[in-house]
Design an enzyme around this catalytic site. Structure first.
Site, mmCIF file in Angstrom:
data_model
loop_
_atom_site.group_PDB
_atom_site.id
_atom_site.type_symbol
_atom_site.label_atom_id
_atom_site.label_comp_id
_atom_site.label_asym_id
_atom_site.label_seq_id
_atom_site.Cartn_x
_atom_site.Cartn_y
_atom_site.Cartn_z
ATOM 1 N N HIS A 25 48.593 45.680 47.659
ATOM 2 C CA HIS A 25 47.968 44.355 47.583
ATOM 3 C C HIS A 25 48.344 43.692 46.257
ATOM 4 C CE1 HIS A 25 45.348 45.866 50.837
ATOM 5 N NE2 HIS A 25 45.191 44.590 51.139
ATOM 6 N N LYS A 53 43.452 42.235 43.258
ATOM 7 C CA LYS A 53 42.522 43.008 44.086
ATOM 8 C C LYS A 53 41.962 44.163 43.273
ATOM 9 C CE LYS A 53 41.937 45.190 48.584
ATOM 10 N NZ LYS A 53 40.780 44.372 48.959
#
Ligand code: NAD
Length: 239
Positions: free
Chosen positions: A150, A154
């Site tokens: 990600h 995140k």
């Protein structure tokens, strides 16, 4: 089959997901009618593209709706859940980071209304979870590893989606290991690797745009109509 537009309340409307939901719902007026949009603070202007906007403190006064779609923050979750129970309306929520007490409240609400709470509303990930469960039960003793990537902002790791995929494998009795990468602006990639002696399977899902989550939530909202009370998964509502 339902032919009239589903009346939606969008909760968390000024956020990235809320804005995507408003845009995608407006593009399909024969399927969706947004009757209200709720943001944390007092909205200005009050009406945008024909949709009345409300502050979170005005939730009790929103018009009648069939389904609330909530992509807000944990502090906004309890009021919208209570409103859906009071109005006997369905709830679709993608709000992450809710507490165990909020999870319990969700389970209690599912005895009176149909609802879906999910860490990932991509329909592709829902299908991937089914494939993982099937492969794990057919390949006992194989090593199963989930690698997720990600964007750098995140914070949680492994991702909620990786854990959901891991649960799908664990339901077939497998033990799962996780690895997380945080790099650049990756929207979300999940690879589930099954390794046996002399062979390997990789199941991969790549999300390239956040709209997939909004599109999945809208799809699920329509599928919940006329369903009995219950706690549904995205997988239960694919077609
Ligand atoms: P964001 O920060 O851009 O937007 C948050 C929205 O929530 C804003 O409109 C804000 O006004 C509203 N809000 C905050 N507190 C509120 C309150 N007390 N009452 C009512 N509204 C309130 O965030 P985002 O990127 O749109 O994500 C929203 C949520 O959805 C997050 O929890 C995120 O992790 C989650 N998310 C889930 C999925 C999924 O598929 N399940 C996908 C993307 C994001």
């Amino acid at each position: 089959m339902n032919t009239s537009p589903t009346r939606l309340l969008i909760h968390g409307a000024s956020g990235r997901m809320g804005q995507a939901l408003l845009r995608l719902a407006a593009a399909e007026p024969e399927r969706y009618q947004v009757v209200g949009a709720v943001t944390r603070r007092t909205p200005s202007p009050r009406v945008v593209d024909g949709v009345p906007h409300f502050a979170a403190s005005e939730l009790a006064g929103v018009p009648a709706f069939d389904v609330a779609i909530d992509f807000s923050l944990p502090e906004g979750f309890d009021p919208v859940l209570a409103l859906c129970v009071e109005r006997k309306a369905a709830l679709v929520s993608g709000t992450t980071g809710i507490s165990s007490a909020q999870q319990s409240a969700l389970a209690a609400a599912a005895t009176t209304i149909p609802l879906v709470w999910a860490t990932n509303f991509s329909l592709g990930v829902a299908v991937l979870a089914e494939l993982v469960e099937r492969a794990a039960s057919a390949l006992p003793g194989w090593d199963i590893d989930i690698v997720e990537s990600h964007h750098v902002h995140k914070k949680d790791a492994p991702s909620g989606t990786a854990l959901t995929l891991g649960q799908a494998a664990a339901s077939a009795g497998a033990q799962v290991h996780y690895a997380s990468l945080r790099a650049g602006d990756i929207v979300g990639e999940h690879t589930v690797q099954f390794a046996g002696l002399g062979e390997r399977i990789e199941l991969v899902h790549r999300a390239t745009h956040r709209d997939v989550f909004a599109r999945g939530a809208l799809h699920v909202a329509r599928k919940l109509l006329d369903r009995p009370a219950g706690d549904y998964r995205v997988r239960d509502l694919l077609d």
